[in-house]
Design a protein around this motif. Structure first.
Motif, PDB file in Angstrom:
ATOM      1  N   LYS A   4      -5.558  -3.677  45.935  1.00  0.00           N
ATOM      2  CA  LYS A   4      -6.827  -3.624  46.749  1.00  0.00           C
ATOM      3  C   LYS A   4      -8.310  -4.339  45.940  1.00  0.00           C
ATOM      4  CE  LYS A   4      -4.138   1.372  46.781  1.00  0.00           C
ATOM      5  NZ  LYS A   4      -4.748   2.188  46.251  1.00  0.00           N
ATOM      6  N   LYS A   5      -8.468  -4.316  45.152  1.00  0.00           N
ATOM      7  CA  LYS A   5      -9.434  -4.686  44.617  1.00  0.00           C
ATOM      8  C   LYS A   5     -10.379  -6.263  45.161  1.00  0.00           C
ATOM      9  CE  LYS A   5     -13.361  -6.197  40.747  1.00  0.00           C
ATOM     10  NZ  LYS A   5     -13.213  -5.888  39.822  1.00  0.00           N
ATOM     11  N   ILE A   6      -8.865  -7.320  45.013  1.00  0.00           N
ATOM     12  CA  ILE A   6      -8.912  -8.503  44.979  1.00  0.00           C
ATOM     13  C   ILE A   6      -8.220  -8.946  47.240  1.00  0.00           C
ATOM     14  CG2 ILE A   6      -6.198 -10.205  45.733  1.00  0.00           C
ATOM     15  CD1 ILE A   6      -5.712 -10.058  42.520  1.00  0.00           C
ATOM     16  N   ILE A   7      -7.808  -7.812  47.501  1.00  0.00           N
ATOM     17  CA  ILE A   7      -7.398  -7.010  49.273  1.00  0.00           C
ATOM     18  C   ILE A   7      -9.146  -7.560  50.029  1.00  0.00           C
ATOM     19  CG2 ILE A   7      -6.536  -5.964  50.950  1.00  0.00           C
ATOM     20  CD1 ILE A   7      -4.782  -6.105  49.954  1.00  0.00           C
ATOM     21  N   ASN A   8      -9.542  -6.839  49.423  1.00  0.00           N
ATOM     22  CA  ASN A   8     -10.847  -6.271  49.763  1.00  0.00           C
ATOM     23  C   ASN A   8     -11.880  -7.162  49.907  1.00  0.00           C
ATOM     24  OD1 ASN A   8     -10.188  -3.701  50.737  1.00  0.00           O
ATOM     25  ND2 ASN A   8     -10.549  -2.660  48.959  1.00  0.00           N
ATOM     26  N   SER A   9     -11.722  -8.430  48.592  1.00  0.00           N
ATOM     27  CA  SER A   9     -12.664  -9.129  48.013  1.00  0.00           C
ATOM     28  C   SER A   9     -12.130 -10.420  49.284  1.00  0.00           C
ATOM     29  CB  SER A   9     -12.373  -9.966  46.684  1.00  0.00           C
ATOM     30  OG  SER A   9     -11.264 -10.645  46.430  1.00  0.00           O
TER      31      SER A   9
ATOM     32  N   THR B  10       9.918 -17.657  47.942  1.00  0.00           N
ATOM     33  CA  THR B  10      10.453 -18.610  49.385  1.00  0.00           C
ATOM     34  C   THR B  10       9.467 -17.805  50.681  1.00  0.00           C
ATOM     35  OG1 THR B  10      12.000 -18.975  47.671  1.00  0.00           O
ATOM     36  CG2 THR B  10      11.724 -19.849  49.795  1.00  0.00           C
ATOM     37  N   ARG B  11       9.409 -16.551  50.919  1.00  0.00           N
ATOM     38  CA  ARG B  11       8.635 -17.185  52.229  1.00  0.00           C
ATOM     39  C   ARG B  11       7.268 -17.180  52.900  1.00  0.00           C
ATOM     40  NH1 ARG B  11      11.684 -17.205  56.954  1.00  0.00           N
ATOM     41  NH2 ARG B  11      13.095 -14.780  56.961  1.00  0.00           N
ATOM     42  N   LEU B  12       6.486 -17.478  50.452  1.00  0.00           N
ATOM     43  CA  LEU B  12       5.007 -16.907  51.274  1.00  0.00           C
ATOM     44  C   LEU B  12       4.848 -18.354  50.913  1.00  0.00           C
ATOM     45  CD1 LEU B  12       4.525 -13.984  48.932  1.00  0.00           C
ATOM     46  CD2 LEU B  12       4.348 -14.138  51.238  1.00  0.00           C
ATOM     47  N   LYS B  13       6.045 -19.444  50.509  1.00  0.00           N
ATOM     48  CA  LYS B  13       5.462 -20.412  50.389  1.00  0.00           C
ATOM     49  C   LYS B  13       4.924 -21.408  51.940  1.00  0.00           C
ATOM     50  CE  LYS B  13       7.496 -20.821  46.045  1.00  0.00           C
ATOM     51  NZ  LYS B  13       9.494 -21.903  45.864  1.00  0.00           N
ATOM     52  N   TYR B  14       6.203 -20.825  53.175  1.00  0.00           N
ATOM     53  CA  TYR B  14       6.169 -21.746  54.421  1.00  0.00           C
ATOM     54  C   TYR B  14       4.671 -21.287  54.981  1.00  0.00           C
ATOM     55  CZ  TYR B  14      10.672 -20.395  54.524  1.00  0.00           C
ATOM     56  OH  TYR B  14      12.079 -19.972  53.912  1.00  0.00           O
ATOM     57  N   SER B  15       4.251 -23.205  55.411  1.00  0.00           N
ATOM     58  CA  SER B  15       2.383 -22.971  56.463  1.00  0.00           C
ATOM     59  C   SER B  15       3.169 -23.250  57.532  1.00  0.00           C
ATOM     60  CB  SER B  15       1.927 -24.005  54.734  1.00  0.00           C
ATOM     61  OG  SER B  15       2.698 -25.054  55.060  1.00  0.00           O
TER      62      SER B  15
ATOM     63  N   VAL C 144      -4.051 -29.019  57.751  1.00  0.00           N
ATOM     64  CA  VAL C 144      -4.272 -27.737  57.667  1.00  0.00           C
ATOM     65  C   VAL C 144      -3.330 -27.221  57.011  1.00  0.00           C
ATOM     66  CG1 VAL C 144      -6.271 -26.445  57.503  1.00  0.00           C
ATOM     67  CG2 VAL C 144      -6.836 -27.907  57.723  1.00  0.00           C
ATOM     68  N   SER C 145      -3.386 -26.982  56.159  1.00  0.00           N
ATOM     69  CA  SER C 145      -1.911 -25.634  55.597  1.00  0.00           C
ATOM     70  C   SER C 145      -2.536 -23.948  56.387  1.00  0.00           C
ATOM     71  CB  SER C 145      -1.220 -25.866  54.782  1.00  0.00           C
ATOM     72  OG  SER C 145      -0.586 -27.002  53.804  1.00  0.00           O
ATOM     73  N   LEU C 146      -1.797 -23.656  56.851  1.00  0.00           N
ATOM     74  CA  LEU C 146      -2.361 -22.022  57.260  1.00  0.00           C
ATOM     75  C   LEU C 146      -1.630 -21.111  56.874  1.00  0.00           C
ATOM     76  CD1 LEU C 146      -3.482 -22.288  61.118  1.00  0.00           C
ATOM     77  CD2 LEU C 146      -4.530 -22.161  58.837  1.00  0.00           C
ATOM     78  N   LEU C 147      -1.355 -20.284  55.222  1.00  0.00           N
ATOM     79  CA  LEU C 147      -0.842 -19.644  54.524  1.00  0.00           C
ATOM     80  C   LEU C 147      -0.844 -18.440  55.203  1.00  0.00           C
ATOM     81  CD1 LEU C 147      -1.142 -21.136  51.246  1.00  0.00           C
ATOM     82  CD2 LEU C 147       0.820 -21.676  52.663  1.00  0.00           C
ATOM     83  N   THR C 148       0.156 -17.366  54.626  1.00  0.00           N
ATOM     84  CA  THR C 148       0.017 -16.673  55.015  1.00  0.00           C
ATOM     85  C   THR C 148      -0.916 -16.010  54.060  1.00  0.00           C
ATOM     86  OG1 THR C 148       1.799 -14.069  55.381  1.00  0.00           O
ATOM     87  CG2 THR C 148       2.426 -15.769  53.400  1.00  0.00           C
ATOM     88  N   SER C 149      -1.402 -14.261  54.692  1.00  0.00           N
ATOM     89  CA  SER C 149      -2.479 -14.061  53.859  1.00  0.00           C
ATOM     90  C   SER C 149      -2.121 -13.364  52.735  1.00  0.00           C
ATOM     91  CB  SER C 149      -3.493 -12.336  54.447  1.00  0.00           C
ATOM     92  OG  SER C 149      -3.716 -13.339  55.984  1.00  0.00           O
ATOM     93  N   PHE C 150      -0.977 -12.832  52.285  1.00  0.00           N
ATOM     94  CA  PHE C 150       0.049 -12.108  51.213  1.00  0.00           C
ATOM     95  C   PHE C 150       0.234 -13.236  49.953  1.00  0.00           C
ATOM     96  CE2 PHE C 150       1.190  -9.973  54.863  1.00  0.00           C
ATOM     97  CZ  PHE C 150       0.783  -8.559  53.803  1.00  0.00           C
ATOM     98  N   SER C 151       0.146 -14.776  50.529  1.00  0.00           N
ATOM     99  CA  SER C 151      -0.539 -15.437  49.416  1.00  0.00           C
ATOM    100  C   SER C 151      -1.262 -15.507  48.863  1.00  0.00           C
ATOM    101  CB  SER C 151       0.449 -17.113  49.972  1.00  0.00           C
ATOM    102  OG  SER C 151       1.523 -17.498  50.910  1.00  0.00           O
TER     103      SER C 151
END
Length: 180
Positions: free
Chosen positions: A100-105, A148-153, A173-180
Motif C-alpha cells: 500500500k505504501k508503494i502504491i501510494n507513492s 508473464t502477463r506483467l511483461k506485456y507492454s 516508449v513501452s507502456l507497462l501495466t501499473s502492477f509491473s
C-alpha cells in the motif's frame, strides 16, 4: 568494439545506453524512411526499431581460445562478462502495508498499459488489493519468476525532435501495466 566498452567501464547501464545512442545516430544517416512511403506506418517504425538492435547484436563479439573473434548469443556474453559471482541475497517477505505504501507513492497518471488500469485506479483500490498483491509478490520472489502477463507492454513511438516524417527522429516508449 562494444566488448571493450562494457568490460572497461564500471557503469554498465550507462555504457549500454551510450552504445544504443551511437547505433541510433549511425542509423539516422542510413535509414531515412519516410512514414508516408508505407501504406501502414507502424511497419516503418517496427522495421527501424528492430534494425537498431540487429546492428548492436552484430557488433557483439567474443574471442574463443584460439583468439578468433566469433559471434555469440548476447545471453552467453552477459553470463560470462562478470568474473566474480554475485553476492548472495536474503529475501524478506513483503507485507500488505508495504505494498500500500508503494502504491501510494506512485504518481497519479492517466496512462495505462494493455490492462487499462491507470495509477489513479490503483491508488483508489489499494486498501482492497494490498493483501493479494503482497501474496503475488512474495510467491514471485520465492519462485524466481515474474508473471508473464506483467511483461506485456504497449509500444508507442515518441517524437524526439526533427521532421515527424522520418522514423529516425522517434524513440520507442513501452507502456507497462501499473502492477509491473
Amino acid at each position: 568494439m562494444y566488448n571493450k566498452w562494457i568490460v572497461n567501464f564500471t557503469n554498465k547501464m550507462k555504457t549500454t545506453w551510450n552504445i544504443i545512442k551511437e547505433e541510433t545516430d549511425k542509423l539516422k544517416g542510413h535509414i531515412t524512411t519516410n512514414i508516408n512511403n508505407y501504406q501502414n506506418s507502424p511497419e516503418a517504425f517496427n522495421k527501424y526499431f528492430l534494425s537498431i538492435f540487429e546492428n548492436i547484436f552484430q557488433d557483439v563479439r567474443c574471442t574463443n581460445k584460439q583468439g578468433h573473434n566469433i559471434n555469440k548469443n548476447p545471453n552467453y556474453y552477459l553470463l560470462n562478462l562478470f568474473y566474480k559471482p554475485f553476492p548472495s541475497t536474503k529475501f524478506k517477505n513483503t507485507s500488505p502495508k508495504e505494498i500500500k505504501k508503494i502504491i501510494n507513492s506512485l504518481k497519479i497518471k492517466e496512462s495505462s498499459g494493455y490492462d487499462e488500469v491507470c495509477t489513479k485506479i490503483l491508488k483508489i483500490s489499494a486498501p482492497f488489493i494490498g493483501s493479494p498483491l503482497s501474496y503475488i509478490c512474495n510467491k514471485s520472489m520465492l519462485s524466481g519468476t515474474f508473471p508473464t502477463r506483467l511483461k506485456y507492454s504497449i509500444v508507442k513511438p515518441l517524437l524526439k525532435k526533427g521532421h515527424k516524417e522520418n522514423v529516425a527522429n522517434y524513440r520507442s516508449v513501452s507502456l507497462l501495466t501499473s502492477f509491473s
